[in-house]
Structure formats: structure tokens, C-alpha cells
Design an enzyme around this catalytic site. Structure first.
Site, PDB file in Angstrom:
ATOM      1  CG  HIS A   1      -2.251  -1.065   0.981  1.00 32.22           C
ATOM      2  ND1 HIS A   1      -3.207  -0.762   0.508  1.00 32.22           N
ATOM      3  CD2 HIS A   1      -2.113  -2.424   1.300  1.00 32.22           C
ATOM      4  CE1 HIS A   1      -4.012  -1.899   0.473  1.00 32.22           C
ATOM      5  NE2 HIS A   1      -3.410  -2.977   0.996  1.00 32.22           N
TER       6      HIS A   1
ATOM      7  CG  ASP B   1       0.061   9.325   0.105  1.00 31.88           C
ATOM      8  OD1 ASP B   1       0.152   8.260   0.668  1.00 31.88           O
ATOM      9  OD2 ASP B   1      -0.518  10.251   0.728  1.00 31.88           O
TER      10      ASP B   1
HETATM   11  P1  ADQ Z   1      -3.001   6.286   4.667  1.00 34.56           P
HETATM   12  O1  ADQ Z   1      -1.545   6.859   4.597  1.00 34.56           O
HETATM   13  O2  ADQ Z   1      -3.686   6.272   5.731  1.00 34.56           O
HETATM   14  O3  ADQ Z   1      -2.924   5.088   3.736  1.00 34.56           O
HETATM   15  P2  ADQ Z   1      -4.940   7.894   2.636  1.00 34.56           P
HETATM   16  O4  ADQ Z   1      -4.925   6.763   1.268  1.00 34.56           O
HETATM   17  O5  ADQ Z   1      -5.124   8.946   2.431  1.00 34.56           O
HETATM   18  O6  ADQ Z   1      -3.721   7.339   3.625  1.00 34.56           O
HETATM   19  O7  ADQ Z   1      -6.020   7.008   3.547  1.00 34.56           O
HETATM   20  C1  ADQ Z   1      -6.310   7.903   4.465  1.00 34.56           C
HETATM   21  C2  ADQ Z   1      -7.926   7.539   5.072  1.00 34.56           C
HETATM   22  O8  ADQ Z   1      -8.232   8.006   6.283  1.00 34.56           O
HETATM   23  C3  ADQ Z   1      -9.131   8.069   3.954  1.00 34.56           C
HETATM   24  O9  ADQ Z   1      -9.784   7.014   3.819  1.00 34.56           O
HETATM   25  C4  ADQ Z   1      -9.649   9.174   4.835  1.00 34.56           C
HETATM   26  O10 ADQ Z   1     -10.903   9.323   4.592  1.00 34.56           O
HETATM   27  C5  ADQ Z   1      -9.216   8.897   6.282  1.00 34.56           C
HETATM   28  N1  ADQ Z   1      -9.368   9.852   7.081  1.00 34.56           N
HETATM   29  C6  ADQ Z   1      -7.899  10.788   7.068  1.00 34.56           C
HETATM   30  N2  ADQ Z   1      -8.299  11.796   8.344  1.00 34.56           N
HETATM   31  C7  ADQ Z   1      -9.508  11.647   8.790  1.00 34.56           C
HETATM   32  C8  ADQ Z   1     -10.445  12.030   9.835  1.00 34.56           C
HETATM   33  N3  ADQ Z   1      -9.813  13.284  10.324  1.00 34.56           N
HETATM   34  N4  ADQ Z   1     -11.409  11.602  10.070  1.00 34.56           N
HETATM   35  C9  ADQ Z   1     -11.993  10.716   9.500  1.00 34.56           C
HETATM   36  N5  ADQ Z   1     -11.267   9.843   8.505  1.00 34.56           N
HETATM   37  C10 ADQ Z   1      -9.919  10.132   7.950  1.00 34.56           C
HETATM   38  C11 ADQ Z   1      -2.229   4.172   3.090  1.00 34.56           C
HETATM   39  C12 ADQ Z   1      -1.209   4.712   1.989  1.00 34.56           C
HETATM   40  C13 ADQ Z   1      -1.972   5.203   0.984  1.00 34.56           C
HETATM   41  C14 ADQ Z   1      -2.662   4.464   0.294  1.00 34.56           C
HETATM   42  C15 ADQ Z   1      -3.812   3.888   1.251  1.00 34.56           C
HETATM   43  C16 ADQ Z   1      -4.657   2.582   0.608  1.00 34.56           C
HETATM   44  O11 ADQ Z   1      -0.267   5.333   2.787  1.00 34.56           O
HETATM   45  O12 ADQ Z   1      -0.869   5.908   0.048  1.00 34.56           O
HETATM   46  O13 ADQ Z   1      -3.843   5.276  -0.581  1.00 34.56           O
HETATM   47  O14 ADQ Z   1      -3.092   3.167   2.462  1.00 34.56           O
HETATM   48  O15 ADQ Z   1      -3.764   1.858  -0.252  1.00 34.56           O
END
Ligand code: ADQ
Length: 476
Positions: free
Chosen positions: A157, A365
Site C-alpha cells: 500500500h 504517498d
Molecule cells: P494512508 O496513509 O492512511 O493509507 P490515505 O490513502 O489518504 O492514506 O487514506 C487515509 C484514509 O483515512 C482516508 O480514507 C481518509 O478519509 C481517512 N481519514 C483521514 N483523516 C481522517 C479524519 N480526520 N477523520 C476521518 N477519516 C479520516 C495507506 C497509504 C496510502 C494508500 C492507502 C490505501 O499510505 O498511500 O492510498 O494506504 O492503499
């Protein structure tokens, strides 16, 4: 149809469709497990003074969830240690933060072996096993050593780093060799896949076949890009749910006619939050006419508080936003609203919908699901603009966003200006193209493509004798 066994570090029991508590990855896995009858196996999140190896099974919303506890030393060395102090920073290009402790590597190997010991009795002939993420890279090797012949795939991921960086990892060769016990290796983008292939071809004398598979260490594996997506239809219904509508209305009211810029991130150094704030500071300093017409809502939530690199991040972020607010604020206007709390999926959808510009500017990312969620939550008639880092995996797919270099304050500030001034017609055109991509490459496409590739690779592998080459030797 064969069962799907998903293995990940943590297990978030699947909730009903559209449930408000699940983040991107948990929703992705739940969606996969709802489609195929399956088992989700991983660490319970609990610790015991000594390891017991006891398995706890539960049936939740049609999915069998199997968890085990870890002992405290495991959590420190495997989870806080090798996963989050070694691999995470290294794979996000932060060798300055990467810690190379021998005990972390030993804990990582030990926990992967424990995962395998506990998982093996659950695996039936014909099951396919899908291992998730950087915590569990060597798991296939451990399963094979225990006689598992089933199809096993791995999905990373996070980014796969450039060859020069992975070389700084002690025992990098062993880590990569362990990946050749999988049938399929999934990455979000061609870029991460090519970085993996580059290591294999140039560091261990591997070779690439015309069909895309790579061969090294006497084994063959299929690296392939599978860009993860979201469930866009679920997001559309979240934003119009009662809570989604309420949070949208609240935001619109509190905007008081101003344009809202939005950042939503786990508080992580890879997300470029400080750099984003500095770019915004620059924008305000260079464009005083924008003051009082815009504001930035930055929502950042706590994560990995056991790891030192994360411990003073809130204090630093608060100090930085405080300084910027102090420099630019007026008696009836504050430039940055700095929020630390988690929001429900519905609230978040309403907030996305109310934002005129989303700033998704990670320094590195794997994909970034916030970018896709923001697009899915927009109103077709009056959509906002996505400003997206070139270093997010999402940039490879979301070319109609305003793509920026997050390391350049000027570049980000220029993009924000452009986004604020963008005519409705251009906003609509860009949004339509982005939404088409979000709908096409959704979570179902990700899941189905991976499972199909895994089945296919395993079938082809079973029909073909596997060449064995002396252990540790590369191939030319
Ligand atoms: P993350 O590094 O966690 O994931 P991301 O893909 O942006 O990054 O996902 C974050 C999730 O958390 C999103 O669904 C977002 O809605 C949720 N989120 C963030 N802040 C929040 C808040 N304050 N309240 C509620 N929800 C919140 C890792 C990798 C990424 C990759 C994903 C999936 O780092 O690059 O996209 O896995 O593979």
C-alpha cells in the site's frame, strides 16, 4: 468458488455498507470479503505478556474474522520497530528518520513466523491468500516453509523506493528474496513496480520476461500495478445522508461567503502538512488581496504515537499554524483552522463537498485515497478543484488535477491561485474527467483485477515446472 483469505497487520471487522467508522483500506478489504466468502486474519491490536498463539474467531457481517494477540516485545520490535521506524520512513524516502536496529529485524521475522504458524491451520486446499502491506512482506516465505502450496499474493500500500534507497537497508536482499515466494506482487503504480524491477534486475542479476514476470533467486513472480480505488457510489450517498448534509450546511454557513481550502491527513511526515502550510503562508504574503476571502481547514489526526518521529508533530503543527495565524489574522478572520479530531465518513463527505479546493500535497504517498474521496464528494454542477502532489501515486491516474511539486512553496501557491480563479466550465471539465477515472478504477476493479491475476498466475505456475537455481544466486 475458492475462499479468499486476507491477511493484514490489523483487522477491522467489516461493518455494514457505508458504515461511518471505516477508513479507506478497511473499506477496501471489507468490500473484498463481502464479495467472496472469506476469512480476514491479523493481529487483534491487543498484547499479552507472553505469546500464546491463541486464535480468536468471530463471524461479523458474513465474514469470518480471525485474530491473535502479540506479546509486548513483538509490538515494540515488529510494529513500532521494523514496520514503522524502519520500513515506513525508508519507503517514503526519509532515510534521515529510518532506524536500522538489528532487534527490529529479528522481531519482524519472528512475528511473520508467528502469523504463519497461526494461519496455516486455517488454509484449505483451493483457498487463495492475499497478504496486505509492508508489515508482512516475508509471510509467503514462512507459509511456503510450512508446506502451503496455495496461491499467495501480496499488495504493497506504500511506495516501493528507488533502488539506491533500499540498498541502505541491512539484509535488503533477504527481504526481496522473500517476495519471490508470492505468485503476484501488487503495487499502486507502474512507477513503484518499475522501482522494484530495477532492484531485481540490477542488484541481484534477475531478468524480466516478455510477459512482465521477473525471475531471480530461482523463482518467478509477477509484479503488476493495481491502482487502489474507493467506492464512489457509497461516497455520493454519504454526502447526501442526514449527517453528511448537516456537516455540509454547517460548513457552508461558517464559510460566510469565503472560499475554503481543505487538507485531510493522518498526521504523518510523509503527508507534507508543514510544507503545505508554508506554501499557504507564502500565498497570503504575496497576495494580501486574498486575505479575508479564503481560509484553510486542516484536519490532521493522531497516529503511531509510540514512535518518536510522530510525538512532537502536533506541537510543531500547532506552533506553525499559530505563527501563520498570528502573522496574517485580522480581528474577524483567521487564515487557518487547525482541527485534530476524527470525523465520521458522513461528516467528512459533507466537509469535502463544501471545500472549494482540496490540497493533497504529500511528499511521497503510495496512492492517497483522500484525493479520490474529495472528487467523489463534489457536486457535479459546481465542483471544487483538486491540487495534487506529483509524488502521490494518485497523480499517475488523476492527470486533470492541478499537479504540483509539494517541495516548492511557489508552485503550490501558484496552483492555489489558479484553483481559486478557475472558471466554472473548466472546473466541470476537469472534475468530469477525474470522476470518470474514480468510477472506472474503483475498489471493485482493484479487488477483482488482483484476485483474477492471482488465480491466473497460480494456474500458470502449477502447470509449469518451476526452475530452481542455487539458493542466494542471482541469474543473468
Ligand atoms: P494512508 O496513509 O492512511 O493509507 P490515505 O490513502 O489518504 O492514506 O487514506 C487515509 C484514509 O483515512 C482516508 O480514507 C481518509 O478519509 C481517512 N481519514 C483521514 N483523516 C481522517 C479524519 N480526520 N477523520 C476521518 N477519516 C479520516 C495507506 C497509504 C496510502 C494508500 C492507502 C490505501 O499510505 O498511500 O492510498 O494506504 O492503499
Amino acid at each position: 468458488m475458492s475462499r479468499l483469505i486476507v491477511v493484514s497487520n490489523r483487522v477491522n471487522p467489516p461493518a455494514p455498507e457505508g458504515a461511518s467508522s471505516q477508513g479507506g483500506l478497511a473499506m477496501a478489504i471489507s468490500a473484498a470479503l463481502r464479495e467472496y466468502s472469506g476469512v480476514w486474519f491479523g493481529w487483534s491490536g491487543n498484547s499479552t505478556p507472553t505469546y500464546t498463539g491463541q486464535l480468536s474467531m468471530q463471524r461479523v457481517n458474513g465474514v469470518t474474522v480471525a485474530t491473535m494477540d502479540l506479546e509486548e516485545q513483538d509490538i515494540e520490535e515488529y510494529y513500532n520497530g521494523y514496520a514503522n521506524r524502519t520500513l515506513w520512513p525508508l519507503f517514503h524516502y526519509r532515510i534521515d528518520l529510518t532506524q536500522y536496529e538489528r532487534s527490529y529485524g529479528e522481531g519482524y521475522e519472528r512475528v511473520n513466523a508467528r502469523f504463519a504458524d497461526t494461519l496455516v491451520p486455517l488454509i484449505e486446499p483451493g483457498d487463495i491468500v492475499w497478504v496486505q502491506d509492508y508489515h508482512l512482506i516475508p509471510l509467503a516465505r514462512e507459509l511456503r516453509a510450512r508446506g502451503v502450496k496455495n496461491a499467495i499474493g501480496f499488495f504493497l500500500h506504500i511506495p516501493w523506493p528507488a533502488r539506491e534507497l533500499i540498498l541502505t537497508l541491512p539484509r535488503h536482499r533477504q527481504l526481496v528474496e522473500s517476495m519471490f515466494h508470492y505468485d503476484v506482487l501488487g503495487f499502486h503504480t507502474e512507477e513503484w513496480k518499475n522501482a522494484f524491477n530495477s532492484y531485481v534486475l540490477h542488484e541481484v542479476g534477475g531478468m524480466q520476461l516478455s510477459d512482465g514476470r521477473v525471475r531471480a533467486f530461482g523463482r518467478m513472480v509477477r509484479p503488476q500495478a493495481f491502482p487502489i480505488g474507493i467506492d464512489p457510489a457509497a461516497f455520493v450517498s454519504l454526502k447526501t445522508s442526514a449527517l453528511g448534509q448537516e456537516s455540509y450546511d454547517r460548513m457552508v454557513e461558517s464559510k460566510a461567503g469565503r472560499k475554503m481550502l481543505l487538507g485531510v491527513d493522518r498526521l504523518d511526515y510523509s503527508k507534507g502538512i508543514d510544507e503545505r502550510l508554508l506554501a499557504y503562508d507564502r500565498l497570503l504574503a504575496d497576495n494580501p488581496d486574498l486575505k479575508r476571502k479564503i481560509f484553510l481547514l486542516q484536519i490532521s489526526t493522531a497516529t503511531r504515537s509510540e514512535v518518536e518521529a510522530y510525538q512532537d508533530m502536533f506541537a510543531k503543527l500547532d506552533a506553525l499554524s499559530g505563527r501563520i495565524n498570528g502573522a496574517h489574522a485580522e480581528m474577524d478572520w483567521i487564515p487557518i483552522r487547525n482541527v485534530h479530531r476524527m470525523h465520521s465518513r458522513e461528516e467528512l463527505a459533507g466537509i469535502y463537498r463544501a471545500a472549494d479546493v482540496a490540497l493533497v500535497t504529500p511528499l511521497r504517498d503510495g496512492m492517497n485515497l483522500v484525493a479520490k474521496e474529495y472528487v467523489a464528494a463534489q457536486d457535479e454542477d459546481d465542483p471544487g478543484v483538486l491540487v495534487l502532489s506529483r509524488f502521490a501515486g494518485a497523480a499517475a491516474q488523476m492527470k486533470d488535477a492541478l499537479i504540483v511539486n509539494p517541495f516548492s512553496q511557489e508552485d503550490v501557491a501558484d496552483a492555489i491561485k489558479k484553483a481559486l480563479a478557475m472558471p466554472l466550465e473548466e472546473r466541470r471539465k476537469r472534475w468530469r474527467a477525474l470522476m470518470d477515472g474514480v468510477e472506472r478504477d474503483d475498489i471493485v476493479a482493484w479487488r477483482d483485477k488482483f484476485v483474477a491475476a492471482l488465480r491466473e498466475a497460480h494456474k500458470a505456475g502449477a502447470a509449469r515446472p518451476r526452475p530452481r537455481i542455487a539458493a542466494g544466486g542471482g541469474e543473468g
